[in-house]
Design an enzyme around this catalytic site. Sequence first.
Site, PDB file in Angstrom:
ATOM      1  N   GLU A 197     126.327  27.972 101.943  1.00 28.84           N
ATOM      2  CA  GLU A 197     126.353  28.676 100.659  1.00 28.84           C
ATOM      3  C   GLU A 197     125.177  29.650 100.550  1.00 28.84           C
ATOM      4  OE1 GLU A 197     128.984  25.747  97.819  1.00 28.84           O
ATOM      5  OE2 GLU A 197     126.806  25.641  97.606  1.00 28.84           O
ATOM      6  N   GLU A 305     134.931  24.181 101.603  1.00 26.89           N
ATOM      7  CA  GLU A 305     134.674  23.097 100.649  1.00 26.89           C
ATOM      8  C   GLU A 305     135.611  23.242  99.460  1.00 26.89           C
ATOM      9  OE1 GLU A 305     130.714  22.562  99.242  1.00 26.89           O
ATOM     10  OE2 GLU A 305     129.791  22.959 101.195  1.00 26.89           O
TER      11      GLU A 305
END
Length: 604
Positions: A197, A305
Amino acid sequence: MRKRTGLRTKLISGCMALLLGLSVCGGASDKEKKSYAASSVSGVSAISSLPSDFIRGVDVSSLTAFENAGTSFYYLDGSEGDMFDILKGAGVNYVRLRIWNDPYDSSSPYKGYGGGNTDLYNAKVLGKRATDAGMKVFIDFQYSDFWSDPEKQFAPKEWSDYTLAQKKTAVYGYTYWAVSELLDYGVDVGIVQIGNETNGSMCGVGGLYDDVWDLSSGVAALMQQGCYAIDDINAAYGKSIQKALHFTDLNTNGAWYASCLNTQGVDYDIYSTSYYPMWHGTASDLASSLTSIAKTYNKKVMVSETAYPYTLDNLDSTSNTVSSYCMNYQNYDVSASGQAEAVRAVAEAVNKVNTNYSSGYGLGVFYWEPSWIPTDSSAWGTYGTGWASSTSGNYEKLYSSSVQFYATEDKGSSWENMALFDTNGVAMKSLYVFNDMAGKSSTTSSGVFSSSSSTSSTLDGTYYIRSKFSGKYLNIASGSSSNNANLEQYSYSGASAQKFKLVSDGDGYYTIYTGASSYSKVLDVAKKSAADGTNVAQYTSNGGNNQKFQVVEVSSGVYAIKTKISGNASGLDVYGWSTSNGGNIAQYTYWGGDCQLWYLEKAE
């Protein structure tokens, strides 16, 4: 996954609070009442034109910690199994594993930071088990010693004083060494993710630290070093491992980061994103954003995810990442069936890249930590089953004056309401979405019966059965002796209508005879259905699986009454959280809430 933090912290600060007590018990929506497709365990239909190699993956990075703590996992029918066998039987074909460089305190006794203490050795052990089960492995390098996300990208302790040039060398060297260790150990690595991320920052470099967010102040250079390492690994080992870069908030800034990567000339293969339906929007938005990136930059795309809650209840003493405060979008029911629908929708959105742009560009989807269930608090810090331990704050204090993102005390699971296993470690129907969306059949049993909790033939006898939730008792409506007389709850009366005789069948199940019928009739799940919301009533005994129940002691003196017709995946449930006399009792996917728990009180 951004643990408890991230760019939307200010918007969903309520996520850190205790829950409001909302629940999915006996949800009454049309979706929850529908019958399951005959060939589908989770209830979802197959996705049209889904490629045979479409990634149907899960991230089980913390599994070792749970197993070390003595946690067992079970198939849908309650029989015990190895996690990778259970996952394979549900249709999982790829496993994602995160790697932190050194997730342990620097002082004796070197206590782990938590979150599974997911170092390289953990990835080797779990990666080999996944490989042996026939799955490929996706490695998530976070280039940190603990959780990394858009709000924190701390460099590993060992690299804390490194210059950018030294970090570039370190990223290349660590990536090459770690992947070679994995390959030499026999792990079938298919994808490597360079950073986690990384929305403008990575490894102590970029926007969080210099306010330069376009990757130009060192982030792109670090990413490229990781990519170079994989290129060299591929050349040395004759492999074709793909290089993924990972971002989040796709609809807000995904296109911009893809543009920044292009401007900086980073040579990668896959643009991957976190995409949580309750935070990030609709599946249509996802499909549009991924298709645009694939078309514009000729990159493969995937969701690395995703997850969705099956309850908004907090099932341990640590508050949850996702609570009622955090549901920015609720396009699916908060239930096991809603989980399955959400995952299918995300996968279908990724697959639309293949149909709307070019085959092979929409790679697949990974569900994040489906087995992160609650454990005893003694295991949180000792084994790392909680999201953070008391020493994790020591790591953060290397870079800040206070502990804001991690912890100074042992914490439990903040994700248990997002799991695909119930609080006892039993697979829920939603786990089987991976086979169902591919139109494949699932394995829901080890073939050897073994309850996830204790069952006992000594339960034979006559009982009043009291709800842990409402305090009311199971009751045959109006004391009727007729077929189809309804099972309900009612205040205690001591009448025959509230007496039930458990008779063991000798195979782990009980037939439950009703006092209202003078014990000539039994409890019966209507129409032999496994669907949520199915009514339970009194009926003439015929020996069918819809008249057999598993009575499971989940804690001292507290029982779940599971239905054999559902494969023990569902149980008797105070439908709709009713507290009223006459409140209906129905079959519902078991998740361990008080509305599904019962006390057995001996009747004279």
